[in-house]
Design an enzyme around this catalytic site. Structure first.
Site, PDB file in Angstrom:
ATOM      1  N   ASP B  27       0.851  -1.194   0.000  1.00 10.46           N
ATOM      2  CA  ASP B  27       0.000   0.000   0.000  1.00 10.46           C
ATOM      3  C   ASP B  27       0.881   1.236   0.000  1.00 10.46           C
ATOM      4  O   ASP B  27       1.812   1.332   0.821  1.00 10.46           O
ATOM      5  CB  ASP B  27      -0.849   0.057   1.287  1.00 10.46           C
ATOM      6  CG  ASP B  27      -2.092  -0.815   1.191  1.00 10.46           C
ATOM      7  OD1 ASP B  27      -2.252  -1.522   0.183  1.00 10.46           O
ATOM      8  OD2 ASP B  27      -2.900  -0.784   2.142  1.00 10.46           O
ATOM      9  N   LYS B  84      -8.212   0.590  -5.345  1.00  9.19           N
ATOM     10  CA  LYS B  84      -9.409  -0.004  -4.733  1.00  9.19           C
ATOM     11  C   LYS B  84     -10.680   0.700  -5.174  1.00  9.19           C
ATOM     12  O   LYS B  84     -10.722   1.924  -5.270  1.00  9.19           O
ATOM     13  CB  LYS B  84      -9.316   0.111  -3.203  1.00  9.19           C
ATOM     14  CG  LYS B  84      -8.259  -0.757  -2.551  1.00  9.19           C
ATOM     15  CD  LYS B  84      -8.308  -0.577  -1.040  1.00  9.19           C
ATOM     16  CE  LYS B  84      -7.086  -1.137  -0.324  1.00  9.19           C
ATOM     17  NZ  LYS B  84      -7.018  -2.593  -0.324  1.00  9.19           N
ATOM     18  N   GLY B 156      -5.412  -2.855   8.691  1.00  7.17           N
ATOM     19  CA  GLY B 156      -5.133  -1.687   9.513  1.00  7.17           C
ATOM     20  C   GLY B 156      -4.990  -1.983  10.990  1.00  7.17           C
ATOM     21  O   GLY B 156      -4.990  -1.071  11.807  1.00  7.17           O
ATOM     22  N   ARG B 168      -6.473 -20.414   6.863  1.00  5.60           N
ATOM     23  CA  ARG B 168      -6.712 -21.804   7.300  1.00  5.60           C
ATOM     24  C   ARG B 168      -8.094 -22.286   6.877  1.00  5.60           C
ATOM     25  O   ARG B 168      -8.271 -23.440   6.511  1.00  5.60           O
ATOM     26  CB  ARG B 168      -6.566 -21.912   8.818  1.00  5.60           C
ATOM     27  CG  ARG B 168      -5.124 -21.933   9.275  1.00  5.60           C
ATOM     28  CD  ARG B 168      -4.993 -22.679  10.603  1.00  5.60           C
ATOM     29  NE  ARG B 168      -3.626 -22.664  11.079  1.00  5.60           N
ATOM     30  CZ  ARG B 168      -2.706 -23.570  10.743  1.00  5.60           C
ATOM     31  NH1 ARG B 168      -3.011 -24.567   9.937  1.00  5.60           N
ATOM     32  NH2 ARG B 168      -1.475 -23.489  11.211  1.00  5.60           N
ATOM     33  N   GLY B 217      -3.267  -7.277   8.100  1.00  2.99           N
ATOM     34  CA  GLY B 217      -2.623  -7.443   9.391  1.00  2.99           C
ATOM     35  C   GLY B 217      -1.183  -7.919   9.341  1.00  2.99           C
ATOM     36  O   GLY B 217      -0.558  -8.093  10.384  1.00  2.99           O
ATOM     37  N   GLY B 238      -0.255  -3.666   3.984  1.00  2.00           N
ATOM     38  CA  GLY B 238      -0.943  -2.380   3.928  1.00  2.00           C
ATOM     39  C   GLY B 238      -0.254  -1.379   4.814  1.00  2.00           C
ATOM     40  O   GLY B 238       0.799  -0.841   4.488  1.00  2.00           O
ATOM     41  N   SER B 239      -0.833  -1.181   5.980  1.00  6.11           N
ATOM     42  CA  SER B 239      -0.304  -0.181   6.897  1.00  6.11           C
ATOM     43  C   SER B 239       1.037  -0.614   7.490  1.00  6.11           C
ATOM     44  O   SER B 239       1.795   0.223   7.988  1.00  6.11           O
ATOM     45  CB  SER B 239      -1.315   0.035   8.028  1.00  6.11           C
ATOM     46  OG  SER B 239      -2.633  -0.052   7.531  1.00  6.11           O
TER      47      SER B 239
END
Lengths: 198, 297
Positions: B27, B84, B156, B168, B217, B238-239
């Site tokens: 990102d 996005k 995030g 999983r 995450g 991402g973050s």
């Protein structure tokens, strides 16, 4: 059983491996230089050329593969792999300064056909193959020969998309994204690793 | 011989995702970050105005990014640029396609525009990636034309637990489906709410018909390698990168970890001295209405 290597740092590795296993080769995934001694030919897969180069340098593969290519070792680069083999790299939209293995006298023009919405499928005539081959072009480069050492084996209207310089084969398109093994077979036959099928 | 060229085919759409395998997609919110991502070995960037951690913090309706902002990133990097659109917002998707974006993420990180329907993705030449929390959801999205799937995780948060749960769930269901007798497939399709032909495909091939990435995450090289060892094809961060203490070092380390995900000694080496990771949120303290993974169906 002979072993063939596939550079396995990023990209379409499994696709090449599947075709090579069907041709009865033992496939060695190359992530470190120590296993390069055990293979008879090497495939550089599609992926992102900037990523592949970053990782080849990081894991110490660049110089040895360069040396092998200079000494006649058979290497086939598809798409990003072909970019890596080229001596000169440019890009359609951007000014770039990108390193490579500098092995084949070829200028690779990255993203020649445009961005992803312009990615395409086209049937190709290939020197050495009787019937047409389904070319899958994804953000593909064009491969311009820079010397007479380079033979053009296939072209589209825009220019060359499959070229060979002695032991080095470069394709703009992805033979590994089809179930057609003829181009892999042709390269391995011409490299003396596979006998011609009657 | 007359040459026929066809653009935007399924092969070309799903094929690009295959070329991203084993890679890290980052990102980015500015051209500078995009360039740093490319130099750190990213296979693609996701151009957006706010990373998920900021969307969470600031609240309000999160929409498609400003085309100028996306363009400024396309002008800087030569790797694929993704962007996005909101779930079900097919006009945002049309705009992104008109801008020649390389991949559209129909994403639960933005506020959904349609609470019943996703975009009909076969109408587009540009390929789509969609999030999924389980196999039924993944196959519904593929049934609508998604050419790439990712776990939703919980974007995030810097907490990988939801991505692990989704990975999983999807991979476990695939393993089960592989050994299910064929006469049970129709009932499974009914229960999963998934197209029968895709259920049958998974049964016969033991995998999804498209590439499957981890997302939501991932904050450390170890997180990334964990997702790869679980069987994912690649990783979105991402973050996790630009909300950390040393983005450049962390970006490189995550790329390195993904390329050597099975080698703990290498993982130890690349994990050293990366500075502070993003702070992270404990998912169990997250109120239900703030859970992005529950968006989409």
């Amino acid at each position: 059983m002979q072993s063939v290597g596939v550079l396995a740092l990023q990209g379409g590795v499994a696709e090449h491996a599947t075709i090579l296993r069907k041709l009865n080769f033992n496939v060695i995934e190359i992530r470190t230089p120590d296993v390069l001694d055990y293979i008879s030919a090497l495939f550089l897969p599609g992926g992102e050329s900037t990523t592949l180069l970053f990782l080849m340098n990081r894991w110490g593969l660049t110089e040895q593969i360069q040396r092998m290519g200079e000494n006649g070792f058979p290497i086939f680069g598809t798409c990003a792999g072909a970019v890596l083999l080229s001596s000169s790299i440019s890009e359609m939209e951007h000014e770039i300064r990108q390193e490579s293995l500098h092995l084949a006298d070829v200028k690779a023009i990255r993203n020649y056909f445009g961005r992803q919405t312009r990615s395409f499928i086209e049937d190709l005539s290939i020197q050495g193959l009787e019937d047409t081959f389904r070319g899958v072009f994804i953000r593909a480069p064009l491969l311009q020969p820079l010397s007479e050492r380079v033979d053009v084996l296939s072209s589209v209207d825009d220019g060359p998309v499959l070229v060979r310089q002695d032991n080095l084969w470069l394709s703009s398109f992805h033979p590994e994204l089809t179930s057609d093994d003829r181009l892999h077979r042709l390269f391995l036959e011409r490299s003396g690793l596979l006998s011609r099928e009657e | 011989m007359k040459k026929t060229r066809t653009e935007g085919t399924w092969e070309a759409k799903a094929g690009l995702a295959r070329m991203l395998k084993g890679g890290v997609i980052m990102d980015v919110v500015t051209p500078e970050q995009a360039e740093l991502a490319q130099n750190s070995g990213a296979v693609a960037v996701m151009a957006l105005e706010r990373v998920p951690a900021d969307i969470r913090a600031q609240g309000g309706v999160a929409r498609m990014s400003d085309p100028d902002m996306i363009k400024s990133i396309q002008q800087i990097v030569n790797i694929p640029v993704m962007a996005k659109c909101r779930i079900g917002h097919f006009v945002e998707a049309q705009i992104l396609e008109a801008m020649n974006i390389d991949y559209i993420d129909e994403s639960e990180v933005l506020t959904p525009a349609d609470e019943k329907n996703h975009v009909y993705k076969f109408d587009f030449k540009v390929p789509f990636i969609c999030g999924a929390t389980n196999l039924g959801e993944a196959l519904r999205r593929i049934g609508e034309g998604a050419a790439m799937i990712r776990t939703k995780g919980e974007a995030g948060t810097g907490n990988v637990v939801e991505a692990v749960r989704h990975a999983r769930s999807v991979l476990g269901s695939i393993r089960k489906l592989k050994v299910t007798p064929p006469e049970e497939l129709m009932t499974i399709a009914k229960e999963m709410g998934a197209p029968y032909d895709l259920v049958k495909y998974v049964h016969e091939n033991g995998c999804l018909p498209v590439v499957n990435f981890a997302a939501g995450g991932v904050a450390t090289p170890a997180d990334a390698a964990l997702m790869m060892q679980l069987g994912m094809d690649g990783v979105f961060v991402g973050s996790g990168i630009f909300k950390s203490g040393n983005p450049e070092k962390r970006a490189r380390a995550i790329v390195e970890a993904v390329s050597r995900f099975n080698d703990p000694e290498i993982l130890a080496e690349v994990s050293r001295n990366l500075g502070e990771a993003m702070v992270g949120i404990n998912i169990s303290t997250l109120p239900d209405e703030e859970r992005m993974a529950d968006r989409g169906w």
